[in-house]
Each structure stands twice: as C-alpha cells, then as structure tokens.
Design a protein around this motif. Structure first.
Motif, PDB file in Angstrom:
ATOM      1  N   LYS A  54       6.580   8.714  -7.077  1.00 62.36           N
ATOM      2  CA  LYS A  54       5.767   9.216  -5.977  1.00 62.36           C
ATOM      3  C   LYS A  54       5.024   8.058  -5.316  1.00 62.36           C
ATOM      4  CE  LYS A  54       2.758  13.101  -4.858  1.00 62.36           C
ATOM      5  NZ  LYS A  54       2.125  14.327  -5.368  1.00 62.36           N
ATOM      6  N   ARG A  55       4.818   8.192  -4.009  1.00 60.11           N
ATOM      7  CA  ARG A  55       4.007   7.190  -3.319  1.00 60.11           C
ATOM      8  C   ARG A  55       2.579   7.262  -3.859  1.00 60.11           C
ATOM      9  NH1 ARG A  55       7.736   8.214   1.134  1.00 60.11           N
ATOM     10  NH2 ARG A  55       8.277   6.219   2.136  1.00 60.11           N
ATOM     11  N   SER A  99       0.813  -1.219   0.000  1.00 55.64           N
ATOM     12  CA  SER A  99       0.000   0.000   0.000  1.00 55.64           C
ATOM     13  C   SER A  99       0.849   1.273   0.000  1.00 55.64           C
ATOM     14  CB  SER A  99      -0.939   0.014   1.207  1.00 55.64           C
ATOM     15  OG  SER A  99      -0.205  -0.039   2.424  1.00 55.64           O
ATOM     16  N   ASP A 100       2.137   1.158   0.353  1.00 60.97           N
ATOM     17  CA  ASP A 100       3.028   2.318   0.380  1.00 60.97           C
ATOM     18  C   ASP A 100       3.933   2.356  -0.857  1.00 60.97           C
ATOM     19  OD1 ASP A 100       3.906   4.674   1.637  1.00 60.97           O
ATOM     20  OD2 ASP A 100       5.611   3.663   2.569  1.00 60.97           O
ATOM     21  N   VAL A 101       3.502   1.682  -1.910  1.00 60.53           N
ATOM     22  CA  VAL A 101       4.325   1.556  -3.112  1.00 60.53           C
ATOM     23  C   VAL A 101       4.645   2.914  -3.753  1.00 60.53           C
ATOM     24  CG1 VAL A 101       2.371   1.280  -4.716  1.00 60.53           C
ATOM     25  CG2 VAL A 101       4.593   0.269  -5.277  1.00 60.53           C
ATOM     26  N   THR A 102       5.871   3.023  -4.273  1.00 56.59           N
ATOM     27  CA  THR A 102       6.283   4.206  -5.019  1.00 56.59           C
ATOM     28  C   THR A 102       6.254   3.870  -6.504  1.00 56.59           C
ATOM     29  OG1 THR A 102       7.718   4.933  -3.213  1.00 56.59           O
ATOM     30  CG2 THR A 102       8.146   5.867  -5.374  1.00 56.59           C
ATOM     31  N   LEU A 103       5.530   4.656  -7.275  1.00 54.68           N
ATOM     32  CA  LEU A 103       5.379   4.409  -8.708  1.00 54.68           C
ATOM     33  C   LEU A 103       5.735   5.659  -9.504  1.00 54.68           C
ATOM     34  CD1 LEU A 103       1.934   2.550  -8.689  1.00 54.68           C
ATOM     35  CD2 LEU A 103       4.202   1.513  -8.888  1.00 54.68           C
ATOM     36  N   LYS A 104       6.039   5.448 -10.774  1.00 56.13           N
ATOM     37  CA  LYS A 104       6.306   6.571 -11.651  1.00 56.13           C
ATOM     38  C   LYS A 104       4.962   7.089 -12.160  1.00 56.13           C
ATOM     39  CE  LYS A 104      10.338   7.759 -14.331  1.00 56.13           C
ATOM     40  NZ  LYS A 104      11.448   7.264 -15.186  1.00 56.13           N
ATOM     41  N   ILE A 105       4.648   8.320 -11.790  1.00 54.20           N
ATOM     42  CA  ILE A 105       3.329   8.896 -12.071  1.00 54.20           C
ATOM     43  C   ILE A 105       3.496  10.203 -12.831  1.00 54.20           C
ATOM     44  CG2 ILE A 105       1.245   9.851 -10.978  1.00 54.20           C
ATOM     45  CD1 ILE A 105       1.858   7.923  -8.609  1.00 54.20           C
ATOM     46  N   PHE A 106       2.609  10.437 -13.790  1.00 53.54           N
ATOM     47  CA  PHE A 106       2.671  11.650 -14.592  1.00 53.54           C
ATOM     48  C   PHE A 106       2.162  12.848 -13.796  1.00 53.54           C
ATOM     49  CE2 PHE A 106       0.898  14.611 -17.803  1.00 53.54           C
ATOM     50  CZ  PHE A 106       2.068  14.867 -18.505  1.00 53.54           C
TER      51      PHE A 106
END
Length: 327
Positions: free
Chosen positions: A167-168, A150-157
């Motif tokens: 960003k988390r 649930s605290d995953v960091t992903l590449k977000i636009f």
C-alpha cells in the motif's frame, strides 16, 4: 589437569566478558538540551562544506562507515544517530521533522557549520529533503541514496484482514503531524526495552572486525529501547504532506544527485500489486526524485541492491567529492 581447569575457567570468563561488555560510542556526543546526540565524524576541520549523512529506518550512523572515512580525506564528514537510535539518547520523540531539527542543533552545537551537503539513504532521503528545505540557504548539495519517495509503496499490516498488504504509505496517514519541540528536555523519559535480533547475513563482510562487533552489540546483545507513546515517526503523515504540497519541498537550483540501486531483488506482489508493477513503480519514483531540483542527475549503481553505501561505496564518495569540488 589443574592447569587445564584454570585455563578453561579463564577462557570462559573472557568469553562472558566479551559477551557482556558495552561498546563505547565510536563518535562524539553533543548535548542538545537534556539529551545527547551521537555523531560519527571523520576529517575534522577540513575546509569546505560539512557533509552530513542520514541513515535509513532501523539503521544507525555506523552503516555509513565504508563511505565516511573516504569522504573524511577531503571534507568533514558527519553521520548522525537519530535520537533513540544507535548511541543517541531518547529525546522529544521520533517524528521525522523532530529528528531533522535535532540533527541541525547537534551540528551547530558541535561546531560543524554550514555550508552543508546532505546525504540520505532510504528513509534518510526524506529527512535529507526536509533538512534541505528547512535550511535551504545553508545547503549546497543533496545526495539521495536509493532514497524513499513520498509516494512509496510498502508492505503494511492490515488490522482488519490480518494480512500484510502492499500500500502507498501516505494513504495510511491518520494523525496531525506533531510539531517540533524546541525547548530543552527537563525530565528523562521512562525507557522501555525488549531484546531484538537481527541476522545480517553477509552484509557486514566489508566492515572491520571492530565495527562488526559494534553492530552485533547494538542489534543482538544490547536490548532495544523505546519510550512508550513516542514511537510514532509520523512517516505516513509527513509523506502525505510532501506529496500533496510538492511545491513546498523542492530544492530549487540546489545540486541533487539521485543514486539508485540497479540490482535489487524482485518484491513478491499481492492481489493488488504484482511484482512487475511494484518494480515499475519503484523505478519511476527514483526518476521522479529528479524533479525536486532543476539541477539534478540520476546514477544507477548497477551492482548494488538497496544498500549502495555497502555494495558500491565508491560511487557515493565520487559524487560527494564532485559536489565538494564545485563549491
């Protein structure tokens, strides 16, 4: 010369047919109230727990097909195409909690009863967690395969900077979570479509030729379909809720096996997250998943990237077999 022309014409006709033909669903359809959910099943009517497989984001049930037949030798194994994905029809939207409810309904109506062992890969790990909490009395084991935390960091636009940023995911939540719809679908939704393309590289080399053709049809020949206004999965909102209310999402003493890929590529960082920080955070999250249960263990699949079910399917099969034996 005439014969050659005829042969060439026939070859072209066969090629065009092969290109355009639809691949029938390899599993079975279950009507859960106005729309069909596709279940890929092996080992029907085996005694003991039903083993249920949740695929990751952008994947389909067929991604489990190097694991499913092996599990089917000692248990009933069921992989689910979530609504609107794979061969399943669109239903009441793509919200993760709705997908969990739909899955349970499909299992019940198809006669695949509890107890369940649930197996989730990537984002399917979130759904496996949700399923195990919602139907806790019926779940006897959970396997998380390089699962999303649930605290995953992903590449977000970032719409403001027009840049992709690490960003988390939970920090992007901005809507209330959609409630699960439990009433039948009375009108078929209006379907939109677009033609997508996916380059699998050598990912599919272990699959049968038939499965390779199915993957190609799903991702490269058949247009992707969606329902306007129903594409939100509420991932960020659900992850935020899970993070802020951790006590509500624990599995108590349900056996939990966390299998993490040990040979994943180093992500490219940005000004906020270096590559090293991303890897350290990613690895810490896999270890933190162990806290979901007081009966948990971590296994590192040393030769696997993110798709352990493809790189080292035997590791997953072994752990499921042990859970089944312990019932």
């Amino acid at each position: 010369m005439k014969n050659i022309v005829i042969i060439l014409f026939l070859m072209r006709s066969v090629a065009l047919y092969a290109q355009s033909k639809e691949y029938p669903a390899p599993g079975e359809f279950v009507d859960i109230g106005g729309y069909n959910i596709h279940l890929l099943v092996e080992g029907k009517d085996k005694k003991g727990p039903t083993v249920v497989f949740f695929h990751g984001a952008g994947d389909i049930a067929l991604h489990w097909n190097l694991v499913l037949p092996k599990v089917g030798k000692f248990a009933t194994a069921v992989a689910v195409d979530f609504a609107g994905e794979g061969w399943s029809e669109h239903g009441h939207g793509l919200a993760l909690n709705q997908q969990v409810y739909d899955t349970y309904q499909a299992l019940q109506k198809a006669g695949y009863k509890a107890p369940y062992i649930v197996v989730g890969h990537s984002l399917g790990g979130i759904q496996a967690n949700l399923f195990a909490v919602e139907y806790k009395d019926e779940v006897k084991g959970v396997v998380m395969v390089d699962a999303t935390h649930s605290d995953v960091t992903l590449k977000i636009f970032n719409k403001e900077t027009k840049q992709m940023e690490w960003k988390r995911m939970r920090l992007t939540a901005d809507q209330p979570i959609k409630e699960v719809v439990k009433t039948p679908l009375t009108e078929k939704p209006e379907i939109k479509s677009f033609q997508g393309k996916r380059d699998f590289g050598d990912m599919l080399k272990k699959f049968s030729d038939e499965d390779k053709a199915r993957f190609n049809w799903i991702y490269n020949e058949r247009p992707f379909t969606y329902v306007k206004g129903q594409s939100n999965t509420y991932e960020a909102e659900i992850m935020q809720n899970m993070y802020l209310n951790k006590g509500k999402y624990t599995l108590d003493v349900i056996p939990l096996i966390v299998i993490a890929g040990g040979n994943k590529s180093m992500p490219e960082g940005d000004e906020n997250w270096s590559s090293g920080q991303l890897v350290k955070h990613r690895d810490s999250l896999q270890k933190d998943l162990l806290n979901l249960s007081t009966n948990s263990k971590l296994i590192i699949a040393k030769k696997s990237g993110h798709y352990i079910q493809i790189d080292q399917p035997e590791i997953i099969v072994k752990q499921i077999r042990q859970l089944v034996k312990n019932q």
